[in-house]
Motif scaffolding. Structure first.
Motif: not given
Ligand code: 13P
Ligand code: SF4
Length: 374
Positions: A38, A40, A54-55, A147, A166, A239, A262, A264, A279
């Protein structure tokens, strides 16, 4: 989940040693292994990833690589669970450190969500779902952010709802409201609210907040009847640190700065920014920016640092000068990656994430819907 401490010699590896041992183990495992990372994740991890994303992108990668016998997922627990659900039984998904969770995902559990649903049934004179349209009451479509634990995804799948990330939240929520009367969105109130506003809904009139620790989520029956969005009271601790004051400060110090955050982040922060997105969207926008442009970014610091390094022709900085990495993502330390790969070389699969039926079946329905709603 409990993560046993690593053997002392692994826990104390210096970065260069860990790096060399990870490379050596990878070379032995060859094409049997796929490492997903990921955005991050820290640089010492991301450099070993076959694919990063990203996820949403990582879930799609997991679903479309049946040749990988083992997927080592450098991310957090809910992402590894989703990867396991989307892959064949013959493929193993490994999370190098079981303590890598997500504090937001922990803000909604299945008991609370079932309790919420039962209260909605009472308050709304029944609840219908897309998979059970008979009876009385409004059609409520549950939408869970990726999440979240697998049993929440299963709860959603069983009721005809969807998972979203997201990057596809607006499409997923639009779909849900085209098909139903209300959306129950969990666990992130901010992504839910920002998405509703993006689709033209009024956060005061059309949305109410569901606090799982209060009767009726802290609402009156009338509010629940009127609202189109029921937003779970969860948030991301990373966030929610970004503020409107930080944006004002960035604009004062750097006239012409582009501010991207983002979704969030809180609604006021999103409103004060120039753009918002997952992301992957943040990376795309900054990368496409004209040379010399200045970017203030409201997301996790490892990604912002990497964006800055990979875009030397631009100025890229984090909106919050004191922001820390996502502490749970950070638990994927190179020593843990090294340990999980070396055990694989020895023929032992450690930290395998397995989601079993019936959760697997219904969670898969909700995840498959997410992949279609891109
Ligand atoms: P993304 O969907 O942008 O990867 O975000 C996942 C996430 O945990 C952001 O805090
Ligand atoms: Fe969870 Fe926030 Fe970390 Fe993302 S950044 S994994 S939402 S705690």
């Amino acid at each position: 989940m409990y993560q046993a401490p690593l053997p002392k010699e692994l826990a104390e590896l210096v970065p260069e040693e860990a790096d060399g041992r990870i490379r050596a183990a990878r070379a032995k495992l060859g094409r049997r292994l796929m490492i997903l990372g990921h955005h991050y994740q820290r640089d010492e991890i991301i450099r070993h990833a076959d694919l990063r994303g990203d996820s949403f992108k990582l879930a799609s990668h997991a679903a479309s690589h049946p040749e990988a016998e083992v997927i080592v997922f450098c991310g957090v627990h809910f992402m590894a669970e989703s990867a396991d659900i989307l892959t064949a039984d013959s493929q193993a998904v490994v999370l190098p450190n079981l303590a890598a969770g997500c504090s937001m995902a922990d803000m909604a559990n299945i008991i609370q969500v079932r309790n919420c649903w039962r209260q909605l049934e009472e308050a709304l004179g029944g609840v219908r779902t897309l998979s059970s349209i008979e009876g009385s009451g409004p059609i409520v479509v549950p939408v869970t952010y990726i999440n979240s634990a697998a049993n929440l995804k299963a709860f959603v799948g069983e009721r005809g709802g969807t998972v979203c990330t997201s990057s596809n939240a607006p499409v997923a929520v639009r779909w849900a409201l085209d098909k139903g009367d209300k959306v129950l969105f969990f666990p992130d109130q901010h992504l839910g609210r920002n998405t509703g506003v993006k689709l033209g809904y009024d956060p005061e009139r059309d949305m109410c907040l569901w606090d799982p620790f209060k009767p009726l989520g802290g609402n009156t029956v009338e509010r629940l009847q009127e609202a189109r969005f029921l937003l779970w009271k969860g948030h991301c601790s990373v966030h929610s640190r970004f503020t409107v004051a930080q944006i004002a400060d960035a604009r004062r110090r750097h006239p012409g700065v582009r501010v991207i955050v983002h979704p969030e982040c809180e609604l006021e922060v999103v409103r004060a920014s120039d753009m918002n997105g997952s992301t992957e969207t943040i990376i795309r926008e900054v990368t496409a920016g004209e040379p010399g442009s200045v970017w203030a970014v409201g997301t996790e610091i490892n990604l912002v640092h990497r964006l800055s390094q990979e875009n030397p022709d631009k100025t890229v900085f984090c909106l919050d000068p004191d922001v820390c990495p996502c502490s749970t993502m950070y638990r994927i330390h190179p020593s843990f990656l090294c340990w999980s790969l070396e055990r694989l070389v020895e023929g032992e699969v450690v930290n395998q994430i397995v989601v079993r039926d019936p959760v697997r079946h219904f969670a898969r329905e909700a995840l498959d819907r997410m992949l279609v709603l891109a």
